[in-house]
Write an enzyme that holds these catalytic residues in place. Structure first.
Site, PDB file in Angstrom:
ATOM      1  N   HIS A   1      -5.801  -7.540  -4.758  1.00  0.00           N
ATOM      2  CA  HIS A   1      -5.065  -6.509  -4.028  1.00  0.00           C
ATOM      3  C   HIS A   1      -5.394  -5.142  -4.621  1.00  0.00           C
ATOM      4  CE1 HIS A   1      -2.301  -4.728  -1.406  1.00  0.00           C
ATOM      5  NE2 HIS A   1      -1.176  -5.334  -1.744  1.00  0.00           N
TER       6      HIS A   1
ATOM      7  N   HIS B   1      -2.677  -0.377  -0.625  1.00  0.00           N
ATOM      8  CA  HIS B   1      -1.248  -0.090  -0.423  1.00  0.00           C
ATOM      9  C   HIS B   1      -0.592   0.605  -1.607  1.00  0.00           C
ATOM     10  CE1 HIS B   1      -1.245  -3.540   2.757  1.00  0.00           C
ATOM     11  NE2 HIS B   1      -1.959  -2.476   3.109  1.00  0.00           N
TER      12      HIS B   1
ATOM     13  N   TYR C   1      -0.938   0.108  -4.831  1.00  0.00           N
ATOM     14  CA  TYR C   1      -0.665  -0.664  -6.037  1.00  0.00           C
ATOM     15  C   TYR C   1      -1.713  -0.346  -7.100  1.00  0.00           C
ATOM     16  CZ  TYR C   1       2.852  -2.724  -3.078  1.00  0.00           C
ATOM     17  OH  TYR C   1       3.925  -2.889  -2.241  1.00  0.00           O
TER      18      TYR C   1
END
Length: 363
Positions: free
Chosen positions: A182, A185, A187
């Protein structure tokens, strides 16, 4: 007679063949009441239903590689063997439905230690006295409305790389077929990529190559501990939607580097790192971003975001804009969307659950 459909054509990545191009996007559930990162019955039923519904790949929610990497205390984790054993039960069921299982490995960075998205009226950073913890990031720049993080040291960055690698090893041992990093977004990895959140002056900041270094080290770390047959995805936010921020051209460049380091596939989303921006919401609004990365970087990609009809999903794949589509909210509304999509597109499937055969649509 079955029609030819791009959406229902198998897709092979490394040693894994996914039965179709209609996949489940990772969706946070904030459902670990015990705050121990161990998935239980909710995750079995939630993810199992999506597998039963005919998806080609089910990617489980953003799963923290360390306790401090959780978005909220209610997040799932993959930093202990006990968590891995709990995930194995879920993966076994997903496989029993003929579906491949993926896990999104994540560290929330400065967006960690927040109240969950439901079940409380509280919002923003969760105080340490209420079960929160100090947060970290590329630089001591807070996400608007959240507490200020502490900038990671070089040694601490290396430790997070090790956390990703250890979580990846546990995930593969638990039976997951696909791993996803990931880096979207807003992060932690996105925080390093974006010049709006990364103000460092060492080898992890400044130039694009420096800002991408952390992500590439994570890819290298995972590749060193998993078999060559395991596909590795990266989720990117293709743009911050902000002047002087992370953008599509940088995404293309870093996707190319990531592919050279062993990433196989790129899950293209957008936004999440800064507030106060205008996001052009509309049907398929992120598809052009996926197509941009696919064509410019010459890599395989998926599209996600307000994809809600079988015809729309089919067109995205058939036109070559993306190699697959990821669905989120539409699958929450209709877990059997893939089965319905096949019917509407005139495709005969051999993986209807036998318990449900009597419910098949008839022409």
């Amino acid at each position: 007679m079955s029609s030819v459909s791009a959406l229902f054509t198998p897709f092979t990545v490394r040693g894994v063949t996914l039965r179709n191009r209609l996949w489940v996007a990772p969706m946070c559930q904030y459902s670990i009441d015990q705050h121990d990162g161990i998935p239980r019955d909710w995750h079995l039923v939630h993810l199992g239903a999506l597998a039963r519904g005919g998806a080609g790949l089910v990617i489980a929610e953003a799963t923290a590689v360390s306790p401090e990497g959780r978005i909220s205390a209610e997040d799932t984790g993959m930093w202990t063997d006990e968590q891995a054993r709990a995930w194995q039960r879920i993966v076994t069921f997903i496989h029993s439905q003929g579906t491949s299982a993926g896990l999104q490995l994540a560290h929330a960075g400065r967006k960690a230690s927040v109240w969950p998205a439901w079940g409380t009226e509280q919002a923003g950073t969760r105080p340490i006295g209420d079960g929160g913890w100090p947060t970290v990031s590329a630089s001591a720049v807070p996400f608007p409305g959240y507490d200020s993080p502490v900038a990671l040291t070089v040694d601490e960055i290396a430790a997070v790389v090790d956390d990703f690698a250890s979580a990846a090893r546990r995930a593969v041992d638990a039976g997951f077929d696909v791993l996803e990093i990931h880096a979207a977004h807003g992060y932690l990895l996105h925080q390093f990529l974006s010049p709006l959140s990364n103000l460092r002056t060492d080898r992890y900041g400044g130039s694009l190559a420096n800002r991408a270094r952390f992500l590439l080290e994570v890819i290298d770390g995972i590749r060193a501990v998993v078999a060559d047959t395991v596909p590795l995805f990266v989720r990117f936010s293709a743009t911050d939607y902000a002047p002087d921020g992370w953008n599509e051209e940088q995404t293309v460049t870093v996707a190319g580097w990531a592919a050279e380091h062993g990433a196989d596939f790129f899950d293209i989303s957008s936004g999440g790192n800064v507030t106060g921006v205008t996001i052009p919401l509309g049907p398929g609004y992120q598809v052009p971003l996926a197509e941009f990365v696919k064509t410019r970087a010459d890599v395989a990609v998926s599209a996600v975001g307000l994809i809600t009809t079988p015809a729309q999903a089919e067109e995205i794949v058939a036109s070559g804009q993306a190699d697959a589509v990821l669905l989120g909210r539409q699958l929450l509304r209709d877990p059997h969307f893939p089965l319905r999509a096949a019917h509407e597109l005139g495709v005969s499937l051999d993986y209807w659950p036998p318990q449900y055969l009597r419910a098949q649509w008839r022409d």
